[in-house]
Design a protein around this motif. Structure first.
Motif, PDB file in Angstrom:
ATOM      1  N   UNK A 187       0.819  -1.232   0.000  1.00 52.10           N
ATOM      2  CA  UNK A 187       0.000   0.000   0.000  1.00 52.10           C
ATOM      3  C   UNK A 187       0.846   1.274   0.000  1.00 52.10           C
ATOM      4  N   UNK A 188       2.062   1.194  -0.620  1.00 53.08           N
ATOM      5  CA  UNK A 188       2.842   2.437  -0.778  1.00 53.08           C
ATOM      6  C   UNK A 188       2.153   3.362  -1.777  1.00 53.08           C
ATOM      7  N   UNK A 189       1.535   2.774  -2.790  1.00 56.22           N
ATOM      8  CA  UNK A 189       0.884   3.571  -3.829  1.00 56.22           C
ATOM      9  C   UNK A 189      -0.620   3.487  -3.661  1.00 56.22           C
ATOM     10  N   UNK A 190      -1.275   4.638  -3.763  1.00 57.67           N
ATOM     11  CA  UNK A 190      -2.726   4.630  -3.589  1.00 57.67           C
ATOM     12  C   UNK A 190      -3.397   5.706  -4.433  1.00 57.67           C
ATOM     13  N   UNK A 191      -4.682   5.499  -4.683  1.00 59.05           N
ATOM     14  CA  UNK A 191      -5.480   6.467  -5.443  1.00 59.05           C
ATOM     15  C   UNK A 191      -6.207   7.363  -4.451  1.00 59.05           C
ATOM     16  N   UNK A 192      -6.042   8.667  -4.602  1.00 60.81           N
ATOM     17  CA  UNK A 192      -6.734   9.618  -3.736  1.00 60.81           C
ATOM     18  C   UNK A 192      -7.577  10.555  -4.587  1.00 60.81           C
ATOM     19  N   UNK A 193      -8.815  10.702  -4.187  1.00 55.34           N
ATOM     20  CA  UNK A 193      -9.705  11.643  -4.870  1.00 55.34           C
ATOM     21  C   UNK A 193     -10.062  12.747  -3.887  1.00 55.34           C
ATOM     22  N   UNK A 194     -10.304  13.945  -4.416  1.00 54.16           N
ATOM     23  CA  UNK A 194     -10.748  15.047  -3.573  1.00 54.16           C
ATOM     24  C   UNK A 194     -11.647  15.942  -4.408  1.00 54.16           C
ATOM     25  N   UNK A 195     -12.710  16.530  -3.840  1.00 53.23           N
ATOM     26  CA  UNK A 195     -13.111  16.474  -2.438  1.00 53.23           C
ATOM     27  C   UNK A 195     -14.214  15.462  -2.108  1.00 53.23           C
ATOM     28  N   UNK A 196     -14.845  14.841  -3.123  1.00 56.11           N
ATOM     29  CA  UNK A 196     -16.066  14.067  -2.831  1.00 56.11           C
ATOM     30  C   UNK A 196     -15.792  12.909  -1.865  1.00 56.11           C
ATOM     31  N   UNK A 197     -14.575  12.321  -1.963  1.00 55.68           N
ATOM     32  CA  UNK A 197     -14.293  11.153  -1.115  1.00 55.68           C
ATOM     33  C   UNK A 197     -14.086  11.533   0.349  1.00 55.68           C
ATOM     34  N   UNK A 198     -14.038  12.843   0.644  1.00 55.60           N
ATOM     35  CA  UNK A 198     -13.934  13.264   2.058  1.00 55.60           C
ATOM     36  C   UNK A 198     -15.309  13.518   2.667  1.00 55.60           C
ATOM     37  N   UNK A 199     -16.343  13.480   1.832  1.00 51.98           N
ATOM     38  CA  UNK A 199     -17.700  13.756   2.322  1.00 51.98           C
ATOM     39  C   UNK A 199     -18.428  12.452   2.654  1.00 51.98           C
ATOM     40  N   UNK A 200     -19.607  12.560   3.221  1.00 50.18           N
ATOM     41  CA  UNK A 200     -20.513  11.418   3.473  1.00 50.18           C
ATOM     42  C   UNK A 200     -19.755  10.248   4.099  1.00 50.18           C
ATOM     43  N   UNK A 201     -19.650   9.105   3.401  1.00 48.36           N
ATOM     44  CA  UNK A 201     -18.957   7.933   3.962  1.00 48.36           C
ATOM     45  C   UNK A 201     -17.500   8.244   4.292  1.00 48.36           C
ATOM     46  N   UNK A 202     -16.874   9.058   3.463  1.00 52.02           N
ATOM     47  CA  UNK A 202     -15.462   9.408   3.672  1.00 52.02           C
ATOM     48  C   UNK A 202     -15.270  10.289   4.895  1.00 52.02           C
ATOM     49  N   UNK A 203     -16.313  11.061   5.242  1.00 49.26           N
ATOM     50  CA  UNK A 203     -16.242  11.891   6.441  1.00 49.26           C
ATOM     51  C   UNK A 203     -16.282  11.045   7.700  1.00 49.26           C
ATOM     52  N   UNK A 255     -24.192   1.284  -2.460  1.00 50.44           N
ATOM     53  CA  UNK A 255     -23.016   2.105  -2.118  1.00 50.44           C
ATOM     54  C   UNK A 255     -22.876   3.170  -3.198  1.00 50.44           C
ATOM     55  N   UNK A 256     -23.808   4.104  -3.210  1.00 49.82           N
ATOM     56  CA  UNK A 256     -23.930   5.055  -4.314  1.00 49.82           C
ATOM     57  C   UNK A 256     -22.673   5.923  -4.467  1.00 49.82           C
ATOM     58  N   UNK A 257     -22.135   6.392  -3.341  1.00 46.30           N
ATOM     59  CA  UNK A 257     -20.948   7.253  -3.408  1.00 46.30           C
ATOM     60  C   UNK A 257     -19.761   6.470  -3.996  1.00 46.30           C
ATOM     61  N   UNK A 258     -19.659   5.206  -3.599  1.00 46.69           N
ATOM     62  CA  UNK A 258     -18.603   4.337  -4.137  1.00 46.69           C
ATOM     63  C   UNK A 258     -18.758   4.192  -5.649  1.00 46.69           C
ATOM     64  N   UNK A 259     -19.993   3.943  -6.098  1.00 48.86           N
ATOM     65  CA  UNK A 259     -20.242   3.810  -7.537  1.00 48.86           C
ATOM     66  C   UNK A 259     -19.811   5.080  -8.282  1.00 48.86           C
TER      67      UNK A 259
END
Ligand code: AMP
Length: 254
Positions: free
Chosen positions: A104-120, A151-155
């Motif tokens: 897990x040295x490399x990872x995909x990060x999205x912003x900002x939606x992934x910090x909201x709802x489930x990510x919050x 899992x709508x946000x995941x989709x």
């Protein structure tokens, strides 16, 4: 007869052969503990493709709570029965080190939606989800991959990641499958006590009862739920609540 493949090179070879034969490949990523919600994805993948792969992998990088990861139900034998009955060709059943040779040295990060709802509520959750989904899509290289709107946000995040990285896989959304009383099917439902199980469908009933998140939040609290969030996004009302030790999520179209 379903074949179980336990490592990446075997899966990649099978997938390459599928492409060489010019067959459409459907893929359903799961964490196992399969129920009728998963079955609907398997059936759809079966209908729309020549070959179907399902992955069973409880992905540790998407958990911020080790107890939650520990308690996640693991039911390989029953899963295999359902998978066979859906006519799935191949199961990918990898171990952590197979999918994470980089630890897990490399990872995909999205912003900002992934910090909201489930990510919050769950720190780093979507980094783990998006990273494992990208790895799986690169290994399996399916024509279509199927995700539940449960899992709508995941989709939405997976769909947008596929577009952002020019992946060739079509990301397909599948409707939420519910129990007769409206409770969204979830592998976590087995942890509800009989009393909590009686209360649980009220979550969906209240979520469908209006367009003002503030009012819905209040109704859920009055009914005895511990509310993480109720929010509106695009044309959906999304919510997460806790009953006792179980956290439930759901969303409905408005
Ligand atoms: P999971 O094993 O919980 O990671 O789920 C694997 C896939 O099945 C995800 O795309 C989920 O959204 C989907 N899924 C889980 N429960 C349901 C359900 N009740 N209805 C439709 N899809 C579901």
């Amino acid at each position: 007869m379903t074949t179980v493949l336990r490592n990446v090179p075997e899966m990649a070879r099978w997938s390459a052969e599928t492409r060489r034969l010019d067959l459409a490949l459907g893929f359903v990523p799961t964490m196992g503990a399969l129920h009728a919600g998963h079955f609907s994805l398997l059936e759809r993948a079966r209908r729309e493709n020549d070959r179907v792969v399902v992955s069973l992998f409880v992905n540790p990088t998407q958990y911020d709570d080790p107890a939650d990861l520990e308690e996640y139900p693991r039911t390989f034998e029953a899963d295999m029965e359902m998978i066979e009955s859906a006519g799935v060709d191949t199961v990918l059943f990898p171990k952590y080190k197979d999918l994470y040779p980089d630890d897990y040295r490399f990872r995909v990060t999205e912003s900002p939606f992934s910090e909201e709802l489930e990510g919050g509520a769950r720190e780093g959750h979507f980094d783990g989800v998006l990273t494992v989904v990208l790895k799986l899509l690169n290994i399996v290289r399916p024509t279509r991959a199927y995700f539940g709107e449960k899992d709508w946000q995941q989709y939405v995040l997976v769909r947008d990641m596929a577009a952002a990285f020019f992946l060739e896989t079509e990301i397909v959304a599948c409707p939420v499958i519910r129990e007769g009383d409206g409770l969204a099917m979830s592998s976590r439902n087995v942890h509800l006590t009989p009393e909590e199980r009686r209360l649980a469908p009220e979550f969906h009933r209240i979520l469908t009862g209006g367009e003002n998140p503030e009012i819905l939040r209040r109704r859920l609290k009055e009914r005895g739920f511990d509310v993480d969030y109720v929010e509106r996004r695009e044309n959906r009302m999304l919510g997460a609540v806790r009953i006792g030790k179980v956290r439930l999520i759901d969303n409905v179209g408005i």
